[in-house]
Design an enzyme around this catalytic site. Structure first.
Site, PDB file in Angstrom:
ATOM      1  N   SER A 182       0.864  -1.138  -0.203  1.00 12.97           N
ATOM      2  CA  SER A 182       0.072  -0.033  -0.107  1.00 12.97           C
ATOM      3  C   SER A 182       0.841   1.065  -0.155  1.00 12.97           C
ATOM      4  O   SER A 182       2.157   1.045   0.806  1.00 12.97           O
ATOM      5  CB  SER A 182      -1.400   0.966   1.554  1.00 12.97           C
ATOM      6  OG  SER A 182      -1.647   1.385   1.604  1.00 12.97           O
ATOM      7  N   TYR A 195      -2.456  -1.007  10.885  1.00 14.02           N
ATOM      8  CA  TYR A 195      -1.934  -1.275   9.093  1.00 14.02           C
ATOM      9  C   TYR A 195      -0.573  -0.778   8.211  1.00 14.02           C
ATOM     10  O   TYR A 195      -0.189  -1.794   7.146  1.00 14.02           O
ATOM     11  CB  TYR A 195      -3.704  -0.168   9.126  1.00 14.02           C
ATOM     12  CG  TYR A 195      -3.007  -0.747   7.054  1.00 14.02           C
ATOM     13  CD1 TYR A 195      -4.461  -2.269   6.441  1.00 14.02           C
ATOM     14  CD2 TYR A 195      -3.423  -0.617   6.135  1.00 14.02           C
ATOM     15  CE1 TYR A 195      -4.733  -2.323   4.819  1.00 14.02           C
ATOM     16  CE2 TYR A 195      -3.445  -0.316   4.554  1.00 14.02           C
ATOM     17  CZ  TYR A 195      -4.195  -1.132   4.253  1.00 14.02           C
ATOM     18  OH  TYR A 195      -4.821  -1.508   2.826  1.00 14.02           O
TER      19      TYR A 195
END
Length: 290
Positions: A182, A195
């Site tokens: 990401s 995350y």
């Protein structure tokens, strides 16, 4: 005592040209100029792929893109049965084969069972797409419980180890592993600390694994999407944030899963035969220098 310098292996005959920029017709051997695949040939014909989190979002788009290129697909999902069934239906509608399997990707036993089923079903495995993820926004580090921390790491990075470990004995030279990281791995996220940490770990996992399996002819790469409109978004954020999600990137909007999927097709195909240990960045124009 200084280490002896290892003699480099000769890869081609010795040669030298006296002029710049040089003449290709005098080179031995000639450079290979033709693209290995053409638009008229399926890039992944006959290959078998397993996709974690393949029921929806980026995973579904990748499954459909791979189906259009001739690949059979195993869809792994947690409990989103209706979405998974729809993905399988769409893959079959595209002219390929697929099945879905429900389970917790954060448990090694499930990953082993999933790969075993792939081999029983099709007798081979060529591509592993580690894609499953979860996120739980918190305003501060103090609010991240031990339970949440372990759960996020189990789904987002432990599963990548488990599924790849189970798959490796079946992968041959020319196989490909592609991991979903990401943009948050590079710029962080104040409300997604755990995350973002897992996504950073995925980048390191990709680079280290690429070196580990390179002599086996297996390539390992990753894709680092920016904001993408997937079920993870309304499941994570308040409706006010969902309304404007993705509007802060240079392109002014969130990406769609089908805009991300071509990165995976490219990395899995022979067109990316000279690419390993790298990350592609379909993120709407954000410069992350990674």
């Amino acid at each position: 005592m200084p280490q002896l310098q290892q003699k480099k292996k000769a890869l081609r005959p010795r040669q030298k040209q006296a002029q710049q920029p040089g003449l290709e017709h005098r080179m031995d051997p000639q450079p290979e100029s033709r693209v290995l695949q053409t638009v008229h040939q399926p890039k992944l014909a006959g290959q078998v792929v397993v996709i974690s989190g393949g029921d929806s979002g980026i995973g579904r788009a990748v499954a459909l893109a791979f189906a259009e290129q001739g690949a059979k697909t195993a869809i792994l999902y947690l409990n989103e049965r209706k979405d998974a069934e729809e993905t399988v239906r769409l893959v079959k509608e595209a002219g390929s084969d697929a099945f879905s399997l429900s389970g917790d990707i954060g448990r090694e036993s499930f990953c082993q069972r999933a790969i075993a089923k792939v081999i029983r079903q099709w007798g081979r495995l060529d591509i592993v797409i580690n894609n499953a993820a979860e996120q739980h926004p918190q305003d501060s580090l103090e609010e991240i419980t031990a339970v949440q921390l372990e759960r996020t790491f189990r789904t987002n990075i432990f599963s990548y180890f488990f599924l790849t470990k189970a798959a490796l004995p079946h992968l041959k030279s020319g196989s490909s592993i592609i991991n979903t990281t990401s943009v948050t791995a590079y710029r962080g996220s104040a409300s997604l600390i755990d995350y973002s940490s897992t996504k950073g770990a995925i980048v390191s996992f990709t680079r280290a694994l690429a070196h580990s399996v390179i002599k086996r002819g297996i390539r390992v790469n990753a894709v680092a999407p920016g904001p993408v409109w997937t079920p993870l978004i309304p499941a994570s954020f308040p409706k006010e944030k969902v309304e404007t999600f993705g509007s802060d990137v240079p392109l002014g909007r969130a990406g769609q899963p089908n805009e991300i999927a071509p990165c995976y097709v490219f990395l899995a195909s022979a067109e990316a035969s000279y690419i390993t240990g790298q990350v592609l960045h379909p993120n709407g124009g954000e410069i992350i220098n990674g």
